[in-house]
Enzyme design. Structure first.
Site, PDB file in Angstrom:
ATOM      1  N   HIS A   7       0.825  -1.210   0.000  1.00 50.09           N
ATOM      2  CA  HIS A   7       0.000   0.000   0.000  1.00 50.09           C
ATOM      3  C   HIS A   7       0.855   1.253   0.000  1.00 50.09           C
ATOM      4  O   HIS A   7       2.040   1.212   0.315  1.00 50.09           O
ATOM      5  CB  HIS A   7      -0.974   0.040   1.189  1.00 50.09           C
ATOM      6  N   HIS A  79       3.980   7.128   3.804  1.00 46.68           N
ATOM      7  CA  HIS A  79       4.917   6.020   3.631  1.00 46.68           C
ATOM      8  C   HIS A  79       4.460   5.086   2.522  1.00 46.68           C
ATOM      9  O   HIS A  79       3.315   5.169   2.059  1.00 46.68           O
ATOM     10  CB  HIS A  79       5.128   5.239   4.939  1.00 46.68           C
ATOM     11  N   GLU A 130       7.653   1.036   5.032  1.00 43.47           N
ATOM     12  CA  GLU A 130       7.121  -0.009   5.909  1.00 43.47           C
ATOM     13  C   GLU A 130       7.360  -1.341   5.207  1.00 43.47           C
ATOM     14  O   GLU A 130       7.175  -1.447   3.994  1.00 43.47           O
ATOM     15  CB  GLU A 130       5.607   0.221   6.105  1.00 43.47           C
TER      16      GLU A 130
HETATM   17 CO    CO Z   1       1.090   1.316   6.337  1.00 45.54          CO
END
Ligand code: CO
Length: 134
Positions: A7, A79, A130
């Site tokens: 994502h 992020h 991440e």
């Molecule tokens: Co995230």
């Protein structure tokens, strides 16, 4: 080592209004709101055919997202999340190459119930990364 883009996360001031933009204006499928006190955020996921967009609203003034929104008043990309097969092996390889893992360096359970880690933006082209164990 990294796999799929899981994502892209966007920090927002108003989660309901932002979810409505994705749902109504952009015509996307948007999840219900999830509150994650241990991460200091409220979140919805926008489901796209090839990835997801995570919309993040700070939960209280001490949320890490609150600081980001002080610098980015309209919100913005916070992020990117890449999938890895083995998060411990990935962490150890990155550390051996000098990359900084945020927090205590141990994976936490993220918004999908899977282990995640965050990597220092200064080591990755100015972008918070991440990693999620797929
Ligand atoms: Co995230």
């Amino acid at each position: 080592m990294i796999g799929r883009l899981n994502h892209v996360a966007i920090a927002v001031k108003n989660l309901d209004a932002s979810a409505a933009v994705y749902r109504n204006t952009l015509g996307a499928k948007v999840s219900a709101v999830d509150t994650l006190p241990e991460h200091g955020v409220k979140v919805v996921f926008v489901e796209l055919p090839n990835t997801k967009i995570e919309l993040l609203e700070p939960l209280g003034p001490t949320s890490p997202i609150a600081k980001f929104l002080e610098k980015n008043a309209d919100g913005g990309i916070h992020h990117v999340c890449y999938e890895v097969d083995d998060i411990i092996a990935a962490r150890d390889k990155l550390k051996s190459e000098g990359a900084r893992v945020l927090g205590d360096g141990e994976p936490k359970i993220g918004a999908h119930g899977k282990p995640v880690l965050f990597l220092h933006p200064k080591d990755f082209c100015g972008t918070l990364v991440e990693l999620e164990q797929a």
